[in-house]
Each structure stands twice: as structure tokens, then as C-alpha cells.
Motif scaffolding. Sequence first.
Motif, mmCIF file in Angstrom:
data_model
loop_
_atom_site.group_PDB
_atom_site.id
_atom_site.type_symbol
_atom_site.label_atom_id
_atom_site.label_comp_id
_atom_site.label_asym_id
_atom_site.label_seq_id
_atom_site.Cartn_x
_atom_site.Cartn_y
_atom_site.Cartn_z
ATOM 1 N N ASP A 171 -5.449 -6.239 0.283
ATOM 2 C CA ASP A 171 -4.660 -6.793 -0.616
ATOM 3 C C ASP A 171 -3.981 -5.697 -1.635
ATOM 4 O OD1 ASP A 171 -5.173 -9.329 0.224
ATOM 5 O OD2 ASP A 171 -6.384 -9.915 -1.360
ATOM 6 N N GLU A 172 -4.668 -4.931 -2.019
ATOM 7 C CA GLU A 172 -4.068 -3.963 -2.772
ATOM 8 C C GLU A 172 -3.135 -2.909 -2.301
ATOM 9 O OE1 GLU A 172 -7.086 -1.341 -4.561
ATOM 10 O OE2 GLU A 172 -8.161 -3.012 -5.195
ATOM 11 N N TRP A 173 -3.481 -2.671 -0.632
ATOM 12 C CA TRP A 173 -2.449 -1.851 -0.152
ATOM 13 C C TRP A 173 -1.031 -2.523 0.347
ATOM 14 C CZ3 TRP A 173 -5.366 2.089 3.389
ATOM 15 C CH2 TRP A 173 -5.873 3.164 2.530
ATOM 16 N N ASN A 174 -1.384 -3.824 0.598
ATOM 17 C CA ASN A 174 -0.166 -4.744 0.591
ATOM 18 C C ASN A 174 0.768 -4.779 -0.470
ATOM 19 O OD1 ASN A 174 -1.114 -5.739 3.150
ATOM 20 N ND2 ASN A 174 -2.066 -7.395 2.492
ATOM 21 N N ALA A 175 0.103 -4.876 -1.460
ATOM 22 C CA ALA A 175 1.116 -4.651 -2.982
ATOM 23 C C ALA A 175 1.776 -3.308 -3.045
ATOM 24 C CB ALA A 175 0.140 -4.759 -3.961
ATOM 25 N N GLU A 176 0.826 -2.368 -2.621
ATOM 26 C CA GLU A 176 1.373 -0.983 -2.765
ATOM 27 C C GLU A 176 2.679 -0.737 -1.436
ATOM 28 O OE1 GLU A 176 1.039 1.515 -4.853
ATOM 29 O OE2 GLU A 176 -0.164 0.311 -5.829
ATOM 30 N N ILE A 177 2.677 -1.314 -0.248
ATOM 31 C CA ILE A 177 3.717 -1.164 0.602
ATOM 32 C C ILE A 177 4.949 -1.834 0.045
ATOM 33 C CG2 ILE A 177 4.326 -2.275 2.793
ATOM 34 C CD1 ILE A 177 1.502 -1.775 3.796
ATOM 35 N N ASP A 178 4.749 -3.139 -0.780
ATOM 36 C CA ASP A 178 5.749 -3.880 -1.284
ATOM 37 C C ASP A 178 6.456 -2.732 -2.138
ATOM 38 O OD1 ASP A 178 5.094 -6.181 0.182
ATOM 39 O OD2 ASP A 178 3.975 -7.033 -1.501
ATOM 40 N N LYS A 179 5.877 -2.100 -3.222
ATOM 41 C CA LYS A 179 6.400 -1.110 -4.098
ATOM 42 C C LYS A 179 7.133 -0.264 -3.324
ATOM 43 C CE LYS A 179 2.650 -1.302 -7.744
ATOM 44 N NZ LYS A 179 1.586 -0.934 -8.186
ATOM 45 N N LEU A 180 6.728 0.444 -2.247
ATOM 46 C CA LEU A 180 7.281 1.285 -1.477
ATOM 47 C C LEU A 180 8.580 0.762 -0.828
ATOM 48 C CD1 LEU A 180 4.351 3.297 0.482
ATOM 49 C CD2 LEU A 180 5.558 4.074 -1.688
ATOM 50 N N THR A 181 8.592 -0.361 -0.420
ATOM 51 C CA THR A 181 9.746 -1.150 0.122
ATOM 52 C C THR A 181 10.620 -1.133 -0.915
ATOM 53 O OG1 THR A 181 8.234 -2.272 1.765
ATOM 54 C CG2 THR A 181 10.302 -3.168 1.179
ATOM 55 N N ALA A 182 10.559 -1.256 -2.277
ATOM 56 C CA ALA A 182 11.334 -1.580 -3.209
ATOM 57 C C ALA A 182 11.876 -0.151 -3.536
ATOM 58 C CB ALA A 182 10.671 -2.163 -4.631
ATOM 59 N N GLN A 183 11.197 0.921 -3.571
ATOM 60 C CA GLN A 183 11.684 2.409 -3.676
ATOM 61 C C GLN A 183 12.707 2.774 -2.563
ATOM 62 O OE1 GLN A 183 8.128 4.682 -3.820
ATOM 63 N NE2 GLN A 183 7.966 4.513 -6.160
ATOM 64 N N ALA A 184 12.068 2.223 -1.381
ATOM 65 C CA ALA A 184 12.896 2.547 -0.309
ATOM 66 C C ALA A 184 14.429 1.985 -0.565
ATOM 67 C CB ALA A 184 12.448 2.282 0.947
ATOM 68 N N ARG A 185 14.524 0.684 -0.900
ATOM 69 C CA ARG A 185 15.768 0.017 -1.230
ATOM 70 C C ARG A 185 16.677 0.762 -2.120
ATOM 71 N NH1 ARG A 185 12.915 -4.825 -2.336
ATOM 72 N NH2 ARG A 185 12.442 -5.665 -0.053
ATOM 73 N N GLN A 186 16.277 1.585 -2.919
ATOM 74 C CA GLN A 186 16.980 2.323 -4.063
ATOM 75 C C GLN A 186 17.392 3.828 -3.402
ATOM 76 O OE1 GLN A 186 15.218 1.913 -7.744
ATOM 77 N NE2 GLN A 186 15.066 -0.194 -7.535
ATOM 78 N N ALA A 187 16.649 4.254 -2.338
ATOM 79 C CA ALA A 187 16.953 5.511 -2.059
ATOM 80 C C ALA A 187 18.305 5.631 -1.102
ATOM 81 C CB ALA A 187 15.963 5.974 -0.887
ATOM 82 N N SER A 188 18.589 7.100 -1.086
ATOM 83 C CA SER A 188 19.967 7.152 -0.224
ATOM 84 C C SER A 188 19.900 6.616 1.189
ATOM 85 C CB SER A 188 20.202 8.691 -0.424
ATOM 86 O OG SER A 188 19.176 9.343 0.529
#
Length: 95
Positions: free
Chosen positions: A16-33
Amino acid sequence: MSQRDEFIEEMKAKLDEWNAEIDKLTAQARQASDDARVKYQEDIEQLKKRQAETQQRLEELRHASEEAWDTVRQGMDDSWELMRKAFRDASSRFK
């Protein structure tokens, strides 16, 4: 609670913790070039693949007989280690 149940609950909580971390990384990816976003998406897809494999192992663990417990638990440990490595590698590229 049995040792087996405790182990399963611990693995579920970590997943569950890692699922939340994947969600955070997904949000970061949306803001990347655009170029970086493509690479990040590849990393995220790899993480999701490992997450699904780990989730499958957890299900196998839940339903394993007493005789199969040690073998299935070893498989879970192996899957978990692969997930941890994939997450560590992806996280380092996001920074």
C-alpha cells in the motif's frame, strides 16, 4: 494473530505504501518535460508491473497451505526484493 497473518499484513501495508509512492511519481511525471515524461512513464510502467507481480505473490501467500508456506514465502521475498530494486532505481532517476 499468527506469525503468518502478521507477515501477510506487513507485506500488504508495504505494498500500500509503494502504491502511494507510485502515485506520487506519476504526479511528478505529469509535470516533467516531454522527453523526461516519456522516460518516467517507462519507469512507472515497470513499477506497476512489479507491483502486480508482488500483489499476485501476496495472494498466493494468503492461500498457501501450511506445507507450501515456506516456498511461497520465499517467492514473496524474492518478488519483494525485485520491487524494492525497481522502486529504488526509478526513484533515483526522478530526483
